[in-house]
Design an enzyme around this catalytic site. Structure first.
Site, short mmCIF file in Angstrom:
data_model
loop_
_atom_site.label_atom_id
_atom_site.label_comp_id
_atom_site.label_asym_id
_atom_site.label_seq_id
_atom_site.Cartn_x
_atom_site.Cartn_y
_atom_site.Cartn_z
N LYS A 102 36.69 21.41 46.29
CA LYS A 102 37.70 22.45 46.03
C LYS A 102 37.07 23.62 45.27
CE LYS A 102 39.13 19.91 41.88
NZ LYS A 102 40.20 19.10 41.27
N ARG A 154 51.53 15.79 36.26
CA ARG A 154 51.36 17.04 36.99
C ARG A 154 52.13 16.93 38.31
NH1 ARG A 154 45.22 18.98 37.95
NH2 ARG A 154 45.18 17.10 39.23
N HIS A 203 45.58 10.16 39.22
CA HIS A 203 44.53 10.97 38.60
C HIS A 203 44.54 10.76 37.09
CE1 HIS A 203 41.55 14.10 38.43
NE2 HIS A 203 42.32 14.98 37.82
N ARG A 205 36.76 9.80 43.95
CA ARG A 205 36.80 11.25 44.20
C ARG A 205 35.81 11.89 43.23
NH1 ARG A 205 42.07 9.69 43.24
NH2 ARG A 205 42.09 10.98 41.37
N TYR A 264 28.60 50.69 27.75
CA TYR A 264 29.93 51.04 27.26
C TYR A 264 30.07 50.75 25.76
CZ TYR A 264 31.42 51.15 32.17
OH TYR A 264 31.55 51.43 33.50
N CYS A 299 28.65 45.08 32.10
CA CYS A 299 29.53 45.91 32.95
C CYS A 299 30.08 45.07 34.10
CB CYS A 299 28.77 47.10 33.51
SG CYS A 299 27.80 48.01 32.28
N ASP A 317 29.49 45.31 37.31
CA ASP A 317 28.56 45.00 38.40
C ASP A 317 27.11 44.92 37.95
OD1 ASP A 317 30.88 45.62 40.12
OD2 ASP A 317 30.46 47.64 39.37
C1 LIG Z 1 39.45 17.94 40.85
C2 LIG Z 1 39.94 16.58 41.07
C3 LIG Z 1 39.03 15.50 41.12
C4 LIG Z 1 37.57 15.63 40.77
O1 LIG Z 1 37.42 15.62 39.38
P1 LIG Z 1 35.98 15.65 38.68
O2 LIG Z 1 36.27 15.49 37.25
O3 LIG Z 1 35.41 16.99 39.00
O4 LIG Z 1 35.20 14.56 39.29
C5 LIG Z 1 39.54 14.26 41.47
N1 LIG Z 1 40.86 14.09 41.73
C6 LIG Z 1 41.75 15.09 41.66
C7 LIG Z 1 43.19 14.83 41.94
C8 LIG Z 1 41.33 16.36 41.32
O5 LIG Z 1 42.21 17.36 41.25
#
Ligand SMILES: *Cc1c(COP(=O)(O)O)cnc(C)c1O
Length: 369
Positions: free
Chosen positions: A42, A136, A165, A218, A264, A310, A312
């Site tokens: 992601k 969440r 999660h 994950r 700046y 800046c 860029d």
């Molecule tokens: C982003 C995310 C992960 C990965 O988490 P890390 O800490 O980067 O390994 C796993 N599960 C869910 C639901 C996430 O949103």
């Protein structure tokens, strides 16, 4: 896409491959093989470049995970592996998800109720999200699970997976995480049958708690060679190799007399005759303004960012050895010296996740060996 601007992020394929293989091997050694390895790509592959990371990881994993349906549709153009959208997707995206074989997450009863009302005949693949303490998204009670399975009757939806999660898997105290798993188990008991892919662990849990592998993990931040927290960094069971290098080239060098203000606000003034180089990278690329004072590497030597950064461009204080066209490493290793994402996140008082995901689309991404 190649770019004329020399500012680029280079992703090491071998680092990504190492980070996946080493954790898989660690699990195999413990006789708990990771059956489903979700490479979390992601937010443009945590800023590394989603397509480049997917290309590097493709042969090593069997599932990708992203945050949004739009990311999934973009990723679908470069892989045939299954893709899970971790966050909530608009119900009206279901036809596209089915067409492109994208797995969606059930974030709530209401979402599924609308989905089954609007698209009862679509053969949608789903993972059910359970809320065990992150608060969440996800189902939180036995009654919600019952309602979900009632809605699923008379549809052709396939509940392939279920997941939760962790909110605090990166902290030293594991009590909270163990409690989340207890709640997960209790909720799982309410399922009429156990889905094929049960998964709970993010990088921190994968690195710390092999007992919580279930059917898969994950793996996000550590896919890129970064530790999820300073605490987890002290107890890594495998070595991690950082995948990102951020480089540019000196665009211009000049020698300025004493008492010359630079950039700046005139926040930097030369003390003596000073040699100042200009770099084609600025805050619109992710080089945050608060990074004035941070170092960059040229030919293995450190030089400080001076004056206001800046949009860029930015300026650094160099010496006679430095000329136009020289390679500048902002993140990475140069002749044994290293500047890491963690150096930036420490000086910005944030986490490495935020630094690497802040590199903008304007920086070109390249995959190297
Ligand atoms: C982003 C995310 C992960 C990965 O988490 P890390 O800490 O980067 O390994 C796993 N599960 C869910 C639901 C996430 O949103």
């Amino acid at each position: 896409m190649t770019s004329y601007r020399p500012t680029r992020i280079t992703i090491s394929r071998s680092a990504i491959v190492h980070n996946i293989r080493s954790i898989k091997q660690y699990y195999e050694n413990q006789k708990r093989p990771i059956r489903y390895f979700f490479a979390v790509v992601k937010a443009n592959g945590y800023g590394h470049g989603m397509e480049q990371v997917a290309q590097a990881a493709e042969k090593e994993v069997n599932y990708f995970a992203v945050a949004t349906i739009d990311e999934a549709l973009k990723l679908r153009k470069c892989t045939d592996l299954p893709i899970l959208v971790l966050g909530p997707s608009p119900v009206r995206s279901i036809p596209d998800a089915v067409t492109h074989q994208i797995t969606l997450t059930v974030p709530s009863v209401d979402w599924l109720s609308e989905a089954t009302r609007e698209y009862p005949k679509h053969s949608l693949t789903l993972h059910i999200k359970l809320n065990t303490g992150m608060n969440r998204i996800g189902l939180r009670t036995a009654s919600e699970i019952e309602q979900v399975f009632r809605l699923l009757q008379h549809t052709s939806y396939d509940v392939e997976g279920v997941f939760t999660h962790f909110a605090r898997a990166d902290e030293e105290d594991r009590t909270w995480t163990d409690e989340q798993v207890d709640r997960f188990e209790q909720l799982l008991c309410q399922f009429p049958e156990r889905p094929r892919i049960v998964h709970v662990s993010n990088s921190a849990a994968t690195l710390r708690f092999p007992e919580y592998v279930y059917d898969g993990v994950r793996y996000g931040i550590s896919l890129y060679g970064l530790a999820p927290s300073p605490f987890v960094e002290t107890m890594l069971p495998v070595s991690l190799k950082k995948a990102m290098t951020l480089t540019t080239e000196v665009a211009l060098v000049k020698t300025l007399p004493p008492q010359t203000q630079i950039s700046y606000g005139g926040r930097y003034e030369t003390k003596h005759l000073e040699r100042i180089a200009t770099l084609p990278i600025g805050y619109a690329d992710g080089l945050r303004r608060q990074l004035t004072g941070q170092y960059v590497l040229i030919k293995g030597e450190k030089f400080p960012l001076i004056g206001t950064i800046c949009m860029d461009q930015c300026m650094i204080l160099v010496n006679e050895n430095i000329s136009v066209g020289e390679i500048v490493t902002l993140i990475g290793i140069d002749k044994g010296e290293e500047i890491s994402v963690n150096d930036w996140s420490n000086s910005l008082n944030t986490i490495n996740y935020e630094v690497c995901t802040s590199f903008s689309a304007r920086i070109s991404r390249e995959l190297s060996q």
